[in-house]
Design a protein around this motif. Structure first.
Motif, short mmCIF file in Angstrom:
data_model
loop_
_atom_site.label_atom_id
_atom_site.label_comp_id
_atom_site.label_asym_id
_atom_site.label_seq_id
_atom_site.Cartn_x
_atom_site.Cartn_y
_atom_site.Cartn_z
N UNK A 271 0.79 -1.20 0.18
CA UNK A 271 -0.14 0.03 -0.15
C UNK A 271 0.72 1.13 -0.14
N UNK A 272 0.47 2.27 -0.89
CA UNK A 272 1.26 3.37 -0.77
C UNK A 272 0.44 4.52 -0.11
N UNK A 273 0.82 5.41 0.85
CA UNK A 273 0.22 6.54 1.25
C UNK A 273 1.16 7.65 1.58
N UNK A 274 0.79 8.64 0.81
CA UNK A 274 1.88 9.79 0.80
C UNK A 274 3.13 9.29 0.54
N UNK A 275 4.30 9.50 1.35
CA UNK A 275 5.72 9.07 0.83
C UNK A 275 5.97 7.59 1.51
#
Ligand SMILES: NC(=O)C1=CN([C@@H]2O[C@H](COP(=O)(O)OP(=O)(O)OC[C@H]3O[C@@H](n4cnc5c(N)ncnc54)[C@H](OP(=O)(O)O)[C@@H]3O)[C@@H](O)[C@H]2O)C=CC1
Ligand SMILES: CC(C)(CO)C(=O)C(=O)O
Length: 286
Positions: free
Chosen positions: A119-123
């Motif tokens: 999962x990618x969230x922000x950086x």
């Protein structure tokens, strides 16, 4: 030394970049703009930080270019490929779904079947499990596998590549649909009715594959349910994260692709038709 590029420093791209970088490869991560990506894991306090270059500032070409943007984001990347490739560059499209490779005007372009969950969230890219890319077996992909042999990126070459593509499409059909529509993680598999719905979706996917000439054994449904059973309850799917983050989902490339095939073969796929309609409806403004 080969030059590796990874376009899309997200859940999948960051993990590929990390694997290559750790093994000493010359790798550059390219994002929309310059910055950093932090790779984290649920049960580890160690974070890896990788630099990201802005794709529009990148100069020079790569020997191997992994493209790990969402299916819905590919059009934004294609204009940059001319400056980032030379005639021998090998592009590996790392995406779920099928049917986008035709857009590449590059002699050596292949789509990988991706088993890297995150999962990618922000950086922050959180890596849940796996580092597997499955590619069709040929001279070009064999050379790539040899080039990354020191890394923990598990490149598997398949002589039955289309079987792998369809297997993954079916894996995505059920779990991505139910997690996105319920806006919940693999936790929902604890509910028997959800498991039953997944089984029906898998069976419809298997029927579509058969009409396309790809035949799965009877135990496949149980096998895929077993894969889901191994997911930690906190793990979502790429489509679930898109849904909760209000981002475009890859409906056209997974459920839409299968729906189209179902119509072409005049099949009865009520569960697919329902989840496809509801996913489309959930993207309508109002
Ligand atoms: N996540 C998962 O568990 C799995 C995903 N997949 C598949 O892998 C593919 C990639 O998914 P995933 O890694 O989850 O996606 P993410 O959204 O996590 O990552 C995509 C990355 O691409 C970047 N990006 C988008 N457009 C551009 C552009 N024009 N130039 C440069 N970078 C760009 C995004 O930047 P920004 O952050 O700025 O938007 C983001 O960092 C999808 O097809 C997905 O279905 C397959 C198996 C599992
Ligand atoms: C089903 C899963 C998690 C398998 O890696 C996936 O492909 C996704 O999240 O889209």
């Amino acid at each position: 030394m080969y030059k590796f590029g990874v376009i899309g420093p997200g859940a999948v791209g960051a993990v590929i970049g990390e694997s290559l970088q750790k093994s000493g490869c010359n790798v550059t991560l390219l994002g929309r703009k310059a910055g950093k990506v932090h790779i984290e894991r649920v049960k580890s306090s160690k974070a890896v930080i990788l630099p990201v270059e802005g794709i529009s500032e990148a100069t020079g070409s790569f020997d191997y270019l992994f493209i790990t943007v969402k299916g819905t984001q590919l059009e934004g990347v294609l204009p940059f490929l001319e400056q980032l490739t030379q005639p021998n560059t090998v592009c590996i499209l790392c995406q779920n779904g099928f049917g986008q490779l035709e857009k590449f005007q590059i002699p050596h372009a292949y789509q990988a079947v991706v088993y890297i969950s995150g999962q990618k969230k922000g950086q922050i890219a959180t890596h849940f499990r796996d580092r597997i890319l499955i590619l069709p077996e040929n001279e070009v992909t064999t050379k790539l596998k040899e080039a990354v042999t020191e890394s923990n990126l598990d490149i598997q070459l398949s002589s039955n590549y289309h079987y792998e593509v369809w297997y993954k499409l079916i894996v995505n059909l059920a779990i991505n649909s139910v997690t996105a529509l319920s806006r919940n993680t693999a936790l929902i598999l604890q509910e028997e009715k959800v498991r039953k719905l997944c089984e029906k979706l898998i069976q419809e996917g298997i029927a579509i594959a058969a009409a396309e000439g790809i035949h799965f054994e009877e135990k496949t449904t149980e096998e895929i349910m077993g894969i889901y059973g191994g997911y930690p309850s906190y793990m979502g799917t790429s489509m679930y994260y898109d849904m909760i983050n209000g981002q475009a989902m890859e409906i056209d490339f997974i459920q839409g692709f299968l729906y189209q095939k179902s119509r072409e073969h005049d099949l009865y796929t009520p569960c697919l038709d329902t989840v496809y309609s509801l996913l489309l409806a959930s993207e309508m403004g109002g």
